[in-house]
Scaffold this motif. Structure first.
Motif, mmCIF file in Angstrom:
data_model
loop_
_atom_site.group_PDB
_atom_site.id
_atom_site.type_symbol
_atom_site.label_atom_id
_atom_site.label_comp_id
_atom_site.label_asym_id
_atom_site.label_seq_id
_atom_site.Cartn_x
_atom_site.Cartn_y
_atom_site.Cartn_z
ATOM 1 N N THR A 36 0.804 -1.223 0.000
ATOM 2 C CA THR A 36 0.000 0.000 0.000
ATOM 3 C C THR A 36 0.836 1.272 0.000
ATOM 4 O O THR A 36 0.310 2.346 -0.312
ATOM 5 C CB THR A 36 -0.914 0.027 1.239
ATOM 6 O OG1 THR A 36 -0.104 0.168 2.421
ATOM 7 C CG2 THR A 36 -1.740 -1.252 1.341
ATOM 8 N N ASP A 68 1.851 2.606 2.678
ATOM 9 C CA ASP A 68 1.632 3.248 3.971
ATOM 10 C C ASP A 68 2.703 2.809 4.965
ATOM 11 O O ASP A 68 3.303 1.737 4.833
ATOM 12 C CB ASP A 68 0.264 2.875 4.528
ATOM 13 C CG ASP A 68 -0.875 3.419 3.681
ATOM 14 O OD1 ASP A 68 -0.696 4.496 3.087
ATOM 15 O OD2 ASP A 68 -1.929 2.766 3.616
ATOM 16 N N ASP A 106 2.055 7.240 8.393
ATOM 17 C CA ASP A 106 0.640 7.444 8.118
ATOM 18 C C ASP A 106 -0.210 7.135 9.341
ATOM 19 O O ASP A 106 -1.385 7.498 9.402
ATOM 20 C CB ASP A 106 0.206 6.558 6.956
ATOM 21 C CG ASP A 106 0.920 6.930 5.668
ATOM 22 O OD1 ASP A 106 0.596 7.985 5.095
ATOM 23 O OD2 ASP A 106 1.832 6.182 5.260
ATOM 24 N N CYS A 161 -2.835 0.993 8.168
ATOM 25 C CA CYS A 161 -1.783 0.910 7.143
ATOM 26 C C CYS A 161 -1.816 -0.427 6.395
ATOM 27 O O CYS A 161 -0.781 -0.896 5.898
ATOM 28 C CB CYS A 161 -0.400 1.132 7.772
ATOM 29 S SG CYS A 161 -0.191 2.756 8.538
#
Length: 275
Positions: free
Chosen positions: A46, A48, A71, A141
């Motif tokens: 992702t 993140d 994040d 995340c």
């Protein structure tokens, strides 16, 4: 899952400010550091990233390592070397979710989440504190994360399990703890690809602690230093019991003798692991 060890030291770090001991001098000679504890976990799928604990060395850690700002963050307990770096997010991030345990601590009459809200009320427009029940998984995340109770008197303290539900990668962190980790928490922490285990000093130094060591093995070797942290020997014994695929020892003090202080599997700042 990419795991970057931003900070691998205890409350004073290594080298310790103003200290000329052989271990601190060896760290300076080697050009290595063990700053106050923090771990950065990136989700490669992702993009993140999750920050585990907010070290007072936040600024220098992020400048020294090629990692993005988080994040989301998690906080394992309220000792300053795990929390006080949160103030660094001011003007750096906006809307940062911070996850923290919801269990009320008899020593403070607050949960970790409540303490963060009270202490960092001036960041209310920058962070959002999310109270989480121990053992209950939550998503952040792209990871599944759980807080697990450990043993770090007099405060409540928590270890952490971070899993990628897509790849099956698992990271376990003991948090600050003695060897007396509850059985249910051991079950949650078990079988990690990487274990980060508190190992503040070698067991040989327990003789210098005012209350010595605790939780001796069959040979009388203490697996707890005093009452709050595992010895190296205790951390390795726990790693064996948890069947960790790989173990790095963290939250390390500068009291390790210099000939032992940088031996495997003791970690230093900046190590990176792909799970």
């Amino acid at each position: 899952m990419r795991v970057t060890l931003l900070g691998t030291g205890d409350t004073t770090g290594t080298p310790t400010v103003g200290c000329g001991c052989d271990t601190c001098e060896a760290a300076r000679d080697r050009g290595v550091s063990r700053s106050r504890f923090s771990v950065h976990v990136t989700n490669d799928r992702t993009g993140d990233s999750l920050l585990v604990d907010f070290s007072p060395d936040f600024r220098s850690q992020f400048l020294a390592n090629d990692v993005p700002l988080p994040d989301a963050g998690v906080v394992t307990h309220i000792h300053f070397d795990h929390l006080d770096g949160l103030g660094n997010v001011y003007r750096l991030v906006d809307g940062l979710p911070v996850h923290a345990p919801n269990q009320t601590d008899p020593a403070t009459d607050e949960s970790v989440a409540e303490t963060i809200r009270d202490k960092y009320d001036y960041l209310e427009d920058r962070i959002g504190v999310h109270a989480r029940e121990p053992f209950e998984p939550f998503e952040t995340c792209g990871f599944e994360v759980r807080f697990v109770p450990v043993d770090h008197p007099p405060l409540l303290c928590f270890g952490l399990v971070v899993e990628d539900p897509e790849t099956g990668a698992k990271l376990s962190l003991t948090g600050d703890t003695s060897y007396d980790v509850p059985e249910r928490s051991r079950e949650a922490l078990a079988d990690p690809d990487l274990l980060l285990a508190d190992a503040i000093v070698p067991a040989s130094l327990c003789e210098h602690h005012p209350i010595g060591g605790r939780h001796e093995d069959s040979n009388g070797v203490p697996r707890t230093f005093g009452s709050k942290h595992m010895t190296r020997e205790g951390a390795l014994a726990l790693a064996d019991e948890l069947d960790a695929d790989r173990t790095r020892l963290v939250h390390l003090a500068h009291f390790y003798p210099p000939e032992e202080a940088f031996a495997e599997p003791l970690a230093v700042d900046g190590e990176v692991y792909e799970l």
